[in-house]
Design a protein around this motif. Structure first.
Motif, PDB file in Angstrom:
ATOM      1  N   PHE A   1     -13.315  15.302  -5.565  1.00 53.74           N
ATOM      2  CA  PHE A   1     -13.045  14.129  -4.744  1.00 53.74           C
ATOM      3  C   PHE A   1     -12.024  13.289  -5.498  1.00 53.74           C
ATOM      4  N   CYS A   2     -11.054  12.726  -4.771  1.00 51.51           N
ATOM      5  CA  CYS A   2     -10.012  11.928  -5.397  1.00 51.51           C
ATOM      6  C   CYS A   2      -9.740  10.679  -4.561  1.00 51.51           C
ATOM      7  N   ALA A   3      -9.551   9.557  -5.248  1.00 55.73           N
ATOM      8  CA  ALA A   3      -9.147   8.303  -4.615  1.00 55.73           C
ATOM      9  C   ALA A   3      -7.920   7.795  -5.362  1.00 55.73           C
ATOM     10  N   MET A   4      -6.865   7.472  -4.607  1.00 53.22           N
ATOM     11  CA  MET A   4      -5.611   7.099  -5.244  1.00 53.22           C
ATOM     12  C   MET A   4      -4.883   6.046  -4.410  1.00 53.22           C
ATOM     13  N   ILE A   5      -4.332   5.056  -5.088  1.00 55.43           N
ATOM     14  CA  ILE A   5      -3.445   4.085  -4.448  1.00 55.43           C
ATOM     15  C   ILE A   5      -2.033   4.634  -4.586  1.00 55.43           C
ATOM     16  N   ARG A   6      -1.322   4.773  -3.453  1.00 52.30           N
ATOM     17  CA  ARG A   6       0.037   5.314  -3.469  1.00 52.30           C
ATOM     18  C   ARG A   6       0.987   4.283  -2.871  1.00 52.30           C
ATOM     19  N   HIS A   7       2.104   4.098  -3.542  1.00 52.39           N
ATOM     20  CA  HIS A   7       3.104   3.138  -3.093  1.00 52.39           C
ATOM     21  C   HIS A   7       4.448   3.852  -2.977  1.00 52.39           C
ATOM     22  N   PHE A   8       5.165   3.577  -1.896  1.00 52.84           N
ATOM     23  CA  PHE A   8       6.467   4.182  -1.647  1.00 52.84           C
ATOM     24  C   PHE A   8       7.551   3.117  -1.742  1.00 52.84           C
ATOM     25  N   PHE A   9       8.614   3.430  -2.467  1.00 52.98           N
ATOM     26  CA  PHE A   9       9.771   2.559  -2.590  1.00 52.98           C
ATOM     27  C   PHE A   9      10.906   3.213  -1.791  1.00 52.98           C
ATOM     28  N   PRO A  10      11.029   2.904  -0.482  1.00 48.81           N
ATOM     29  CA  PRO A  10      11.994   3.614   0.367  1.00 48.81           C
ATOM     30  C   PRO A  10      13.446   3.434  -0.068  1.00 48.81           C
TER      31      PRO A  10
END
Length: 167
Positions: free
Chosen positions: A46-55
């Motif tokens: 099981f994995c929990a991750m905060i992901r942020h994209f810099f377009p």
């Protein structure tokens, strides 16, 4: 929710994978994903991750936790930078990396790769194809991926492979 069936060369059973992305804002989401081993009937991880994209920079970063039945709790950091080779971004050069740490931040497992990705929309009617060819730097092994709509085949030059079908 995204779900898929997965099978690898070193597995004796089919795995059911599920992923959910919960938006935090327009550029950030909480990604939850896990896998159920049909052979044992128990979760693989099981994995929990905060992901942020810099377009503006075609870059993504992620930080999170990963729990599996063998290595227990680990911390993950990952990033990917995309360089368009063509203006329409159908052909890109990608640099990506990941590092996971144990609970005490002692044991590190780095992974890094450089790859070319070619996305071919409407290869045939209602058929999209993606071809990736890359090199994993820490294992020093070339790899490839062929994706056709819902099917994905990954393989490397050490003979490892996996097959995925997105439901």
């Amino acid at each position: 929710m995204e779900t898929s069936l997965r099978y690898t060369c070193n597995s004796k059973s089919l795995k059911i994978h599920a992923k959910e992305k919960l938006p935090v804002n327009s550029k950030t989401h909480l990604q939850l994903h896990g896998e159920l081993d049909t052979g044992t009937g128990s979760p693989s991880y099981f994995c929990a991750m905060i992901r942020h994209f810099f377009p503006e920079a075609s870059t993504g970063l992620g930080v999170g936790f990963h729990y599996d039945k063998r290595q227990k709790l680990r911390c993950h950091v990952r990033g990917k930078k995309e360089f368009p080779v063509r203006d329409d971004k159908s052909f890109t050069f990608n640099v990506k990396g990941r590092c996971d740490f144990d609970q005490d931040f002692n044991q590190r497992n780095p992974i890094g790769a450089a790859e070319f990705a070619w996305n071919i929309l409407n290869f045939k009617e209602d058929q999209d194809v993606r071809i990736k060819v890359g090199y994993e730097m820490f294992d020093k092994v070339p790899y490839m991926q062929i994706r056709e709509n819902n099917w994905t085949l990954n393989a490397n030059m050490k003979g490892k492979w996996n097959l995925r079908f997105d439901l």
